[in-house]
Motif scaffolding. Structure first.
Motif, PDB file in Angstrom:
ATOM      1  N   VAL A 124      22.228  -1.042 -18.344  1.00  0.00           N
ATOM      2  CA  VAL A 124      21.509  -2.305 -18.548  1.00  0.00           C
ATOM      3  C   VAL A 124      22.487  -3.438 -18.864  1.00  0.00           C
ATOM      4  O   VAL A 124      22.368  -4.543 -18.317  1.00  0.00           O
ATOM      5  N   ASP A 125      23.484  -3.177 -19.694  1.00  0.00           N
ATOM      6  CA  ASP A 125      24.459  -4.226 -20.009  1.00  0.00           C
ATOM      7  C   ASP A 125      25.239  -4.632 -18.763  1.00  0.00           C
ATOM      8  O   ASP A 125      25.496  -5.815 -18.536  1.00  0.00           O
ATOM      9  N   PHE A 127      24.239  -4.440 -15.645  1.00  0.00           N
ATOM     10  CA  PHE A 127      23.379  -5.229 -14.761  1.00  0.00           C
ATOM     11  C   PHE A 127      23.181  -6.641 -15.312  1.00  0.00           C
ATOM     12  O   PHE A 127      23.262  -7.630 -14.576  1.00  0.00           O
ATOM     13  N   ALA A 128      22.906  -6.732 -16.606  1.00  0.00           N
ATOM     14  CA  ALA A 128      22.609  -8.044 -17.198  1.00  0.00           C
ATOM     15  C   ALA A 128      23.798  -8.980 -17.018  1.00  0.00           C
ATOM     16  O   ALA A 128      23.640 -10.160 -16.665  1.00  0.00           O
ATOM     17  N   PHE A 129      25.002  -8.453 -17.222  1.00  0.00           N
ATOM     18  CA  PHE A 129      26.192  -9.288 -17.067  1.00  0.00           C
ATOM     19  C   PHE A 129      26.350  -9.727 -15.616  1.00  0.00           C
ATOM     20  O   PHE A 129      26.537 -10.911 -15.319  1.00  0.00           O
ATOM     21  N   ASP A 131      24.185  -9.824 -13.189  1.00  0.00           N
ATOM     22  CA  ASP A 131      23.088 -10.698 -12.768  1.00  0.00           C
ATOM     23  C   ASP A 131      23.314 -12.123 -13.283  1.00  0.00           C
ATOM     24  O   ASP A 131      22.992 -13.100 -12.607  1.00  0.00           O
ATOM     25  N   ASP A 132      23.903 -12.217 -14.455  1.00  0.00           N
ATOM     26  CA  ASP A 132      24.138 -13.527 -15.062  1.00  0.00           C
ATOM     27  C   ASP A 132      25.223 -14.296 -14.320  1.00  0.00           C
ATOM     28  O   ASP A 132      25.120 -15.511 -14.132  1.00  0.00           O
ATOM     29  N   LYS A 177      14.252   0.643 -17.832  1.00  0.00           N
ATOM     30  CA  LYS A 177      14.910  -0.405 -18.625  1.00  0.00           C
ATOM     31  C   LYS A 177      15.600  -1.429 -17.731  1.00  0.00           C
ATOM     32  O   LYS A 177      15.634  -2.623 -18.034  1.00  0.00           O
ATOM     33  N   LEU A 178      16.168  -0.944 -16.612  1.00  0.00           N
ATOM     34  CA  LEU A 178      16.819  -1.876 -15.680  1.00  0.00           C
ATOM     35  C   LEU A 178      15.800  -2.837 -15.068  1.00  0.00           C
ATOM     36  O   LEU A 178      16.056  -4.029 -14.934  1.00  0.00           O
ATOM     37  N   ALA A 181      14.848  -5.404 -17.313  1.00  0.00           N
ATOM     38  CA  ALA A 181      15.905  -6.422 -17.427  1.00  0.00           C
ATOM     39  C   ALA A 181      15.987  -7.299 -16.178  1.00  0.00           C
ATOM     40  O   ALA A 181      16.800  -8.220 -16.127  1.00  0.00           O
ATOM     41  N   GLY A 182      15.175  -6.992 -15.155  1.00  0.00           N
ATOM     42  CA  GLY A 182      15.129  -7.853 -13.975  1.00  0.00           C
ATOM     43  C   GLY A 182      15.649  -7.233 -12.694  1.00  0.00           C
ATOM     44  O   GLY A 182      15.640  -7.876 -11.644  1.00  0.00           O
TER      45      GLY A 182
END
Lengths: 356, 340
Positions: A124-125, A127-129, A131-132, A177-178, A181-182
Motif C-alpha cells: 500500500v505504501d 502504491f500510494a507513493f 500514485d502520488d 487495501k490497495l 487506497a485507489g
C-alpha cells in the motif's frame, strides 16, 4: 469497463492499444550501493533507506512516463525479488540462502516453516507513493499465491494447494487495501503456473478467493511466462480475470497459435520485446510483434508490454525497449486508423489458418 | 554382504561467494553463460569452488565425491551447450522446475569435445578423492530430449549420435569408481513403444565406455513398466529410483520386474529444505530392503532423489551429512542383524 479508464485524455489516435510493463526495472546503480550500505553499515537507518527508495521510485516512475507508457509502475524499486519480498512480510517463512533460477540469476528462496499469517500491508505504501508522483495511471504487480507457495520450500503444509489457498486469502486482504487506497489495475504474477500446468485448477481456486469482494472497475491481469501455454489453454479462459499476460517474443511467437482455438475471449497482454536479449529491437520489429497480437484479439483488447520484468537488462537498454515499444504501438494504432492495417483481416486470416 | 555407499547425483549449488563472483565476472544474460572456453579469473573461480564442494563431501563423509558440475549453467543440457556443433537458442524451462537452460540446437556432427573430462581432471588433481571419485553425465535419452536436432534429421539417428558422443566423452575420463548416468527424461517424457528399447540400447553403449560401476539414476516419479523392463536390458550395474517422489510405484517396478544386482535409492529430497536426519535415511534404506524380499543387493547407493543445485548451501551440506550418517547407521544395523 476496466480498460478504457486508462486511455489518456490526449491520446493521439482513434485506436487505443494499452502500453505498459510487466513490473520490474533495473535499479539505479546508486540504489544497489545504498542497499549494500543499508544491509552492512550501522550508520544507515530505515529512514535513509526509505528516502533512497522513494527517490528511486520517483525516478523510474518518471522514466516510464518519459518512455510514453500509458500505465506505469515504479519498477519495483523497493522489492528485491518477487517471492523474497513478500515472504519477508508474511509470518511463517524463514530464509536459508540463494538458489539458482538460471545462469547466474538467483533468489533467496524461502522455506515455509509454519502457517502463514498476514501481518502488515505489503504494497500500500509503495502504491500510494507511486500514485502520488505519477501523472499516469499506476499498475500494481503482486506475486500470486500459487507462485508464493510453489517457489518456496514447503516444510509445513500437507501440500502446496493448502499453502496456496491460505496465501490467496492473504493476497485478497492486501488487494482490498490497495483498492481502498485507489488502485484500479492489479496484475497477479503467477509464473509458477507454467512450471506445473496441471495445477491450473488450484490457480483458479486461488483467483476466486483473490477477487472476492473487489469492485467491478478494478482490472485484474494475470501474468504467466516461460512455459508450454498449450497445457493451460483454454482452461485459463475460466479464470475470473480481465487480462492474460504472456511472454512470446523470446520464443519468436512459436506458441501464438495456442491462443487461436478456441477463441481467446479475454484481453491479451502480449510480450513484444525479448527481455533476455540485451539489444533494443527496432520499432519496425516491434510493430511486427504487435501485429501478432492482432491475430488473437482486436486492438481494443490488446495490451503490449515486454515479455517479462526487465530488471536484468542494462538500464539504457530497458529504456530503449520501452520507448521503441511505445513508438511502435502508436504507429500501429495510426496504421489501424488509416486502414493500412486491417485488424479484422489479421484475426480472420489467423482463424482460417488455425482451422486448416 | 551388501556394501552401502553414500553419494549424490551431482550438480551441486555453487558456494555463495562463487555465485556472486561468477555472476559479476560472467554477467546475467543468455550470451554470458558458459561456452567452454573460459580462462583466467573465471576458470580460477571454478577451481576454487570445485575444491570447496569436494571438501563439503569429504567433510560430510560421503563415500563418493563428485566434481559438482559447477560449470553446468544449463544443467543436464551442458555437454551440448558448450559444443562447437551446437547453437544455443532461447531460454527454455528445465522440466517443471523454476529453472531454465539455453535450448541447444544441434546443427553439425557431434564429435569429441572433452569438456566433461576436463572438469574431472580438475577433480582428480585435488588431494584425497582418487578412490572415491564419481563421474556424472546426462543420459543419452535425457540429453536428446533436452535438445533440438537440426542436423541428423531422424530421431533414432540423433539418439545414436548422442550416445556415441557421450561414449567418446566418457572414454576420456580419468579413473572413476562410479559413473552416475542421469536419466530423468525416461520418467518425465517416457519413450514410446519401440523407442524405449532404443533408449536402453543407447544407455548400454554409454555404460560400455567405462570400467567403472555405472548407475542409471531416474527421478521425478517412477518409470513406466515397459520402460523399466527395457532399462534392465542395459548392461549397467545399478538403476536409481526416486523414493521421495513415488516410493510405491518404484517399489512395484522393482518387485514386479526385478532390478540390477545393485541399486541406487533417492532417499533425501533434493528439492526441499526440510532435512531428513541420519536415522530417517537409515530407516528408509531398511524399509526398501525389507520391502524387496527377493533381492540381496551387492551395493546400495544412498543419495538424494534429484540434483542438489535446487537447495541453498546450508541445507545441501546438512543433507550430505544425513546421507553419510544414514549409511553408517544402516551399516551398523545390518551388522548387528548378521551377528544376531
Amino acid at each position: 469497463m476496466t480498460r478504457e479508464q486508462f486511455r489518456p485524455d490526449d491520446h493521439p489516435n482513434e485506436q487505443f492499444i494499452l502500453s505498459t510493463v510487466v513490473g520490474s526495472y533495473p535499479k539505479p546503480k546508486w540504489l544497489d550501493r545504498v542497499r549494500e550500505r543499508y544491509e552492512e553499515a550501522d550508520d544507515f537507518d530505515d529512514a535513509n533507506w526509505a528516502e533512497a527508495t522513494d527517490d528511486a521510485s520517483r525516478l523510474i516512475t518518471h522514466e516510464h512516463e518519459r518512455a510514453g507508457l500509458d500505465v506505469v509502475v515504479d519498477g519495483e524499486m523497493r522489492r528485491n525479488e518477487m517471492v523474497e519480498y513478500f515472504a519477508e512480510r508474511i509470518d511463517g517463512y524463514e530464509f536459508n540462502g540463494p538458489v539458482k533460477v538460471w545462469g547466474h540469476n538467483y533468489f533467496d528462496k524461502p522455506s515455509v516453516v509454519e502457517d502463514v499469517v498476514y501481518d502488515d500491508s505489503w504494497l500500500v505504501d509503495e502504491f500510494a507513493f507511486t500514485d502520488d508522483v505519477a501523472a499516469r495511471p499506476v499498475k500494481v504487480p503482486i506475486t500470486g499465491p500459487y507462485t508464493l507457495a510453489s517457489w518456496s520450500f514447503n516444510e509445513s503444509y500437507d501440500d502446496d494447494r493448502a499453502l496456496a489457498l491460505d496465501l490467496a486469502d492473504l493476497v485478497n486482504e492486501e488487494i482490498g487495501k490497495l483498492v481502498e487506497a485507489g488502485a484500479r489495475y492489479i496484475q497477479i504474477d503467477e509464473p509458477a503456473l507454467a512450471t506445473t500446468p496441471d495445477d491450473h485448477a488450484i490457480v483458479g481456486d486461488c483467483l476466486d478467493r483473490i477477487v472476492a469482494g473487489l469492485p467491478e472497475d478494478v482490472r485484474i491481469g494475470l501474468h504467466v511466462c516461460y512455459g508450454d501455454y498449450s497445457r493451460i489453454y483454454p482452461e485459463i479462459l475460466e479464470f475470473p480475470i480481465d487480462e492474460f499476460d504472456v511472454e512470446l517474443a523470446n520464443g519468436d511467437y512459436e506458441q501464438l497459435d495456442v491462443f487461436k482455438q478456441p477463441e481467446f475471449d479475454l484481453d491479451l497482454a502480449l510480450g513484444v520485446t525479448d527481455v533476455h536479449v540485451a539489444e533494443v529491437e527496432s520499432v519496425e520489429a516491434i510493430e511486427a510483434n504487435i501485429e501478432k497480437g492482432l491475430e488473437i484479439v482486436p486492438p481494443e483488447r490488446l495490451t503490449v508490454s515486454p515479455d517479462c520484468g526487465v530488471k536484468l537488462l542494462p538500464r539504457e537498454v530497458a529504456y530503449g525497449k520501452m520507448a521503441n515499444m511505445v513508438e511502435a504501438t502508436r504507429n500501429v494504432e495510426r496504421k489501424l486508423d488509416t486502414g493500412e492495417i486491417d485488424a479484422r483481416a489479421l484475426r480472420e486470416g489467423a482463424a482460417v489458418s488455425a482451422d486448416d | 554382504m551388501t556394501e552401502l555407499v553414500a553419494t549424490t547425483p551431482g550438480v551441486f549449488p555453487l558456494p555463495d561467494w562463487a555465485k556472486d563472483r561468477l555472476g559479476s565476472l560472467k554477467g546475467h544474460q543468455k550470451e554470458d553463460l558458459i561456452d567452454g572456453g573460459e580462462t583466467g579469473e573465471i576458470a580460477d573461480a571454478y577451481d576454487e569452488a570445485r575444491a570447496e564442494v569436494a571438501d563439503w563431501q569429504a567433510t560430510a563423509g560421503l563415500d563418493r565425491v563428485v566434481e559438482g558440475q559447477l560449470r553446468w549453467d544449463d544443467m543436464l543440457a551442458h555437454p551440448l551447450c558448450v559444443h562447437d556443433a551446437v547453437e544455443t537458442r532461447g531460454i527454455v524451462r528445465y522440466y517443471d522446475n523454476n529453472n531454465f537452460y539455453r535450448e541447444p540446437a544441434v546443427t553439425g556432427e557431434l564429435t569429441f569435445d572433452g569438456d566433461l573430462a576436463d572438469d574431472l581432471d580438475h577433480l582428480a588433481a585435488l588431494d584425497g578423492v582418487t578412490e572415491s571419485r564419481q563421474a556424472v553425465v546426462p543420459g543419452p535419452y535425457t540429453l536428446a530430449d533436452l535438445a533440438t536436432d537440426e542436423f541428423y534429421g531422424d530421431r533414432v539417428e540423433f539418439l545414436d549420435a548422442i550416445a556415441e558422443f557421450l561414449t567418446g566423452e566418457i572414454r576420456a575420463f580419468p579413473d572413476c569408481e562410479t559413473v552416475f548416468v542421469l536419466e530423468p527424461s525416461l520418467v518425465t517424457n517416457p519413450p514410446e513403444d519401440g523407442f524405449d528399447e532404443r533408449a536402453s540400447d543407447a544407455i548400454d553403449r554409454v555404460a560400455d565406455a567405462t570400467d567403472a560401476d555405472v548407475v542409471v539414476h531416474t527421478y521425478w516419479g517412477a518409470l513406466e513398466e515397459k520402460v523399466h523392463a527395457h532399462l534392465l536390458d542395459a548392461d549397467v550395474d545399478a538403476v536409481g529410483y526416486d523414493f521421495v517422489t513415488n516410493h510405491e510405484e518404484n517399489l512395484y517396478n522393482i518387485n514386479e520386474y526385478g532390478t540390477k544386482e545393485s541399486i541406487a535409492l533417492g532417499l533425501a529430497d533434493g528439492q526441499n529444505t526440510k532435512v531428513e536426519d541420519g536415522e530417517t535415511i537409515a530407516e528408509r534404506i531398511e524399509w526398501v530392503t525389507e520391502s524387496v524380499p527377493a533381492a540381496e543387493f551387492e551395493t546400495i547407493y544412498a543419495t538424494t532423489n534429484t540434483e542438489l543445485f535446487y537447495l541453498p548451501v546450508n541445507r545441501t551440506k546438512e543433507k550430505l551429512g544425513s546421507l553419510a550418517e544414514g549409511v553408517k547407521l544402516a551399516d551398523v544395523d545390518a551388522g548387528e542383524e548378521v551377528n544376531a
